[in-house]
Design an enzyme around this catalytic site. Structure first.
Site, short mmCIF file in Angstrom:
data_model
loop_
_atom_site.label_atom_id
_atom_site.label_comp_id
_atom_site.label_asym_id
_atom_site.label_seq_id
_atom_site.Cartn_x
_atom_site.Cartn_y
_atom_site.Cartn_z
N THR A 1 1.06 -1.17 0.12
CA THR A 1 -0.16 0.12 -0.09
C THR A 1 0.97 1.36 -0.06
O THR A 1 1.84 1.31 0.57
CB THR A 1 -0.93 0.00 1.07
OG1 THR A 1 -2.14 0.79 1.10
CG2 THR A 1 -0.53 0.07 2.57
N CYS B 1 -2.28 7.36 8.28
CA CYS B 1 -3.15 6.09 8.23
C CYS B 1 -2.04 4.91 8.62
O CYS B 1 -0.78 5.00 8.64
CB CYS B 1 -3.55 5.47 6.58
SG CYS B 1 -4.72 6.59 5.98
N HIS C 1 -5.17 -0.92 5.16
CA HIS C 1 -4.62 0.42 5.10
C HIS C 1 -5.86 1.22 5.85
O HIS C 1 -6.94 1.60 5.44
CB HIS C 1 -4.75 0.99 3.69
CG HIS C 1 -4.34 2.25 3.52
ND1 HIS C 1 -3.43 2.54 2.53
CD2 HIS C 1 -4.60 3.50 4.24
CE1 HIS C 1 -2.99 4.02 2.49
NE2 HIS C 1 -3.53 4.32 3.66
#
Lengths: 207, 166
Positions: free
Chosen positions: B27, B33, B50
């Site tokens: 990701t 995040c 995520h």
């Protein structure tokens, strides 16, 4: 989210981008003493991933100034340019070739922060004048990093209510007297509550 | 020629997925995040989520992407891994992210979301009894992560520091 918006609502948002960025272009023009063009704003209802793709992908590196709008209209705003272009902007401001934003120079970085502050400030002031609503601008913040990592900060308030964001994007370009294309992106991300306020104030029938 | 086309499973923001070796799973552009990997030492499958926000009680609508929140997302990812035959009791975790990208001194809790995301992920993992083997969290840098399933290695890339492995 898309279903709730009609053509007229998107047009109103486009006009906001137009007036805001127009004002910012004027501010930039007098700051660097050159003429500056701007594109017709694009208003897109996009997923978070799509939004990052617009700026070249989530790990594309950009220099960004981030401000928050509070008051009658709340939301987030970014002024984003590739690091090398941030260097060009600040060189025009401070007239110093050796100090660059991309190398992390303090003076250049603070000049870039001030540039972002002035431009987002003129954008938001135009928004405030146009809607006759109270819009306050937070202290500006600067970062040079991955687009995804930075833009997420502006999506948090939106993400509690939706999986999509409305992105009002305008580009400043064609800066007079430069041999290369210089592009600055504005992203305005109003919080979900802001729309009803904006439309009501402009006499557009509510959603 | 013994060249394989290595396929990378890309996970978007507020999303999760699983991959099977020789695939890797990645990701990009983690800021506040958290990228959480769930894997074990027995199977050739790993999952990545995520996480964008700490808790689904923050949601203002009933319909949302499960992967957006630590609680709903981790639960959904574990279920998907179990569906593929991975035993919950053998799961381990590695995580990265939870940065504060802009040095904002604000009362607004949303500005400290990176820290809260990390804490929320820890709390969920504790609840499921999943140990955290390695982590690279906090700071003020964006991270792109990729997990190599066969080596159980998490590759972390930042703009300033380049590539590290945990």
């Amino acid at each position: 989210m898309e279903g709730y918006f009609e053509r007229i609502h998107l047009d109103v948002l486009k006009e906001i981008g137009n007036i805001g960025a127009g004002n910012a272009a004027t501010a930039l023009s007098s700051l660097i003493n050159r003429t500056v063009q701007m594109t017709v704003p694009v208003v897109n209802i996009v997923s978070f991933d799509e939004m990052m793709m617009e700026v070249g992908g989530k790990d594309e590196v950009q220099a960004a100034v981030f401000v928050q709008a509070t008051g009658d209209i709340s939301g987030s705003m970014f002024f984003m340019v590739p690091p090398k272009e941030a260097d060009l902007f600040t060189q025009m401001m401070i007239g110093e070739q050796s100090k660059t934003v991309s190398s992390g120079d303090e003076l250049a970085t603070s000049a870039f922060l001030e540039l972002g502050n002035i431009l987002t400030g003129s954008y938001l002031r135009a928004l405030s004048d146009f809607t006759n609503l109270d819009v306050n601008q937070s202290v500006p913040h600067v970062a040079i990093d991955m687009v995804g990592a930075m833009l997420t900060q502006g999506l948090l308030e939106i993400s509690v209510a939706s999986d999509q964001a409305i992105m009002i994007e305008t580009i400043l370009h064609d800066i007079d007297g430069l041999d290369r294309e210089l592009k600055g992106h504005f992203f305005l991300l109003p919080n979900p509550d802001a729309y009803a306020t904006i439309f009501e104030s402009l006499g557009v029938k509510p959603l | 020629m013994n060249q394989q086309v290595l396929e990378v499973v890309k996970v978007g923001i507020a999303d999760f997925n699983i991959a099977k070796h020789p695939q890797t799973i990645m990701t990009a552009g983690l800021g506040s995040c958290v990228g959480l990997i769930l894997y074990d030492n027995f199977s050739d499958i790993a999952g990545l989520i995520h996480v964008m926000l700490p808790d689904s009680t923050m949601a203002r609508n009933k319909s949302f992407k499960e992967g957006k929140f630590a609680d709903t997302g981790i639960k959904a990812l574990i279920e998907q891994l179990e569906f593929k035959g991975v035993r919950k009791s053998s799961l381990k975790a590695k995580m990265a992210g939870g940065a504060q990208m802009f040095n904002v001194k604000s009362e607004n809790e949303m500005m400290k979301i990176g820290f809260r995301n990390v804490e929320a992920v820890r709390k969920q993992l504790k609840q499921y009894n999943i140990p955290i083997v390695a982590e690279d969290v906090g700071g003020n840098r964006g991270r792109t992560v990729e997990f190599m399933i066969d080596e159980s290695l998490l590759k972390i890339r930042t703009i300033q520091e380049g590539v590290t492995y945990i």
